[in-house]
Design a protein around this motif. Structure first.
Motif, short mmCIF file in Angstrom:
data_model
loop_
_atom_site.label_atom_id
_atom_site.label_comp_id
_atom_site.label_asym_id
_atom_site.label_seq_id
_atom_site.Cartn_x
_atom_site.Cartn_y
_atom_site.Cartn_z
N SER A 138 -5.23 9.36 25.71
CA SER A 138 -4.22 10.35 26.08
C SER A 138 -4.90 11.61 26.58
CB SER A 138 -3.32 10.67 24.88
OG SER A 138 -4.08 11.22 23.82
N SER A 141 -3.39 16.53 30.26
CA SER A 141 -3.30 16.52 31.72
C SER A 141 -2.67 15.22 32.21
CB SER A 141 -4.70 16.68 32.33
OG SER A 141 -4.70 16.30 33.69
N GLN A 142 -1.56 15.33 32.92
CA GLN A 142 -0.94 14.15 33.52
C GLN A 142 -1.89 13.48 34.50
OE1 GLN A 142 2.50 13.05 32.97
NE2 GLN A 142 1.64 11.23 33.92
N VAL A 145 -4.41 11.33 32.64
CA VAL A 145 -3.78 10.10 32.15
C VAL A 145 -3.63 9.09 33.28
CG1 VAL A 145 -1.65 9.11 31.20
CG2 VAL A 145 -2.57 11.22 30.24
N GLN A 146 -3.16 9.54 34.42
CA GLN A 146 -2.97 8.63 35.54
C GLN A 146 -4.30 8.08 36.05
OE1 GLN A 146 -0.67 11.37 37.94
NE2 GLN A 146 1.24 10.28 37.48
N PHE A 160 1.90 9.00 26.87
CA PHE A 160 2.61 9.63 27.99
C PHE A 160 1.90 10.92 28.37
CE2 PHE A 160 7.24 8.05 28.25
CZ PHE A 160 6.87 6.76 27.94
N GLY A 161 1.87 11.21 29.66
CA GLY A 161 1.41 12.51 30.12
C GLY A 161 2.51 13.55 29.94
N GLN A 162 2.15 14.80 30.12
CA GLN A 162 3.11 15.88 29.91
C GLN A 162 4.35 15.75 30.78
OE1 GLN A 162 0.80 19.56 30.32
NE2 GLN A 162 0.96 19.85 28.12
N ASN A 163 4.16 15.39 32.04
CA ASN A 163 5.31 15.26 32.94
C ASN A 163 6.24 14.13 32.49
OD1 ASN A 163 4.07 17.26 34.39
ND2 ASN A 163 3.43 15.96 36.08
N GLU A 164 5.65 13.04 32.00
CA GLU A 164 6.45 11.91 31.54
C GLU A 164 7.23 12.27 30.27
OE1 GLU A 164 3.46 8.42 33.23
OE2 GLU A 164 3.11 9.32 31.25
N SER A 177 7.40 4.88 33.36
CA SER A 177 6.04 5.14 32.89
C SER A 177 5.43 3.90 32.28
CB SER A 177 6.04 6.26 31.84
OG SER A 177 4.77 6.36 31.23
N GLY A 179 3.12 4.17 30.15
CA GLY A 179 2.59 4.63 28.88
C GLY A 179 3.09 3.79 27.71
#
Length: 250
Positions: A138, A141-142, A145-146, A160-164, A177, A179
């Motif tokens: 994890s 930072s999105q 993660v991506q 999950f990233g922050q945006n997700e 996602s 995730g």
């Protein structure tokens, strides 16, 4: 189901090895702290990752050495030959990611990549050691993660990233996602991150919810009663006691 998440009952995760356990004070993210958590019965350890200037991946939280070691400097700006001389609390060496993987072969690791330069080196270590199935990666930072998902593919469990997280919390109809789980605080600043609706939507999608960093027994009971799938704690002694009391200690 990812192998990492194949666990009966709530997941108990030792944050930095149990940084606030009375026996571990001053030794967070050290092999000593991790070994102490494993001796207590923990099968999940949380650690942060940084990479040195020459791409060596270390299990360490801060971007600087200053707070918990007898050395100073930014890890990403220093070679391993210098970082490796630092001692946590003046005694314990900073462990490599490979050290943690090798020392505790039956333990699963939650890895938080703290800086952009750590993604590629961490991916290389996980690929070379065959550790993909026993870790969850994890990051705040999105983008990180991506990137780790692209590097290691769909077998890797990721948070999950922050945006997700934000989309699932505020606009769930837009969420898509890969995730495996949400690893979130109950509250962040003035924002309540964990809500009954978020937990319900995550479970409907087949995603687990792990909450950090929970060090109060009353909060542990309340969150477990609410149905969260795991707790991340600095007080490994207290969470262990709570789960024993509930008949949920592995």
């Amino acid at each position: 189901m990812y192998p990492y998440l194949d666990h009966e009952g709530p997941i108990a995760m030792a944050h930095r090895g149990g940084a606030l356990h009375p026996d571990n004070l001053g030794y967070e993210n050290s092999l000593r702290a991790f070994a102490h958590a494993v001796k207590l019965g923990y099968r999940y350890l949380e650690t942060d990752l940084h990479a040195t200037r020459d791409g060596v991946v270390v299990a360490f939280h801060d971007h600087r050495l200053d707070r918990v070691t007898d050395r100073t400097g930014v890890i990403a700006e220093l070679p391993w030959s210098e970082v490796g001389q630092a001692r946590i609390n003046g005694h314990e060496p900073i462990p490599l990611l490979t050290d943690v993987l090798e020392e505790f072969p039956d333990v699963r690791l939650n890895l938080d990549i703290k800086a952009d330069n750590g993604v590629g080196p961490a991916a290389a270590v996980l690929r070379e050691t065959g550790a993909i199935d026993r870790v969850c990666v994890s990051s705040f930072s999105q983008a990180r993660v991506q990137r780790i998902r692209r590097e290691l593919g769909p077998r890797l469990a990721t948070g999950f990233g922050q945006n997700e997280i934000a989309r699932l919390r505020f606009a769930p109809f837009r969420l898509s996602s890969p995730g495996a789980c949400l690893q979130i605080p109950e509250v962040y600043g003035r924002l309540r991150v964990l809500t009954p609706g978020l937990l319900r939507r995550a479970h409907a999608l087949g995603k687990q919810v792990h909450v950090w960093t929970i060090d109060d027994p009353a909060a542990m009971h309340r969150l477990l009663d609410a149905g969260v799938d795991g707790l991340i704690t600095d007080r490994t002694d207290l969470l262990r006691d709570v789960l024993i009391e509930r008949g949920q200690w592995p």
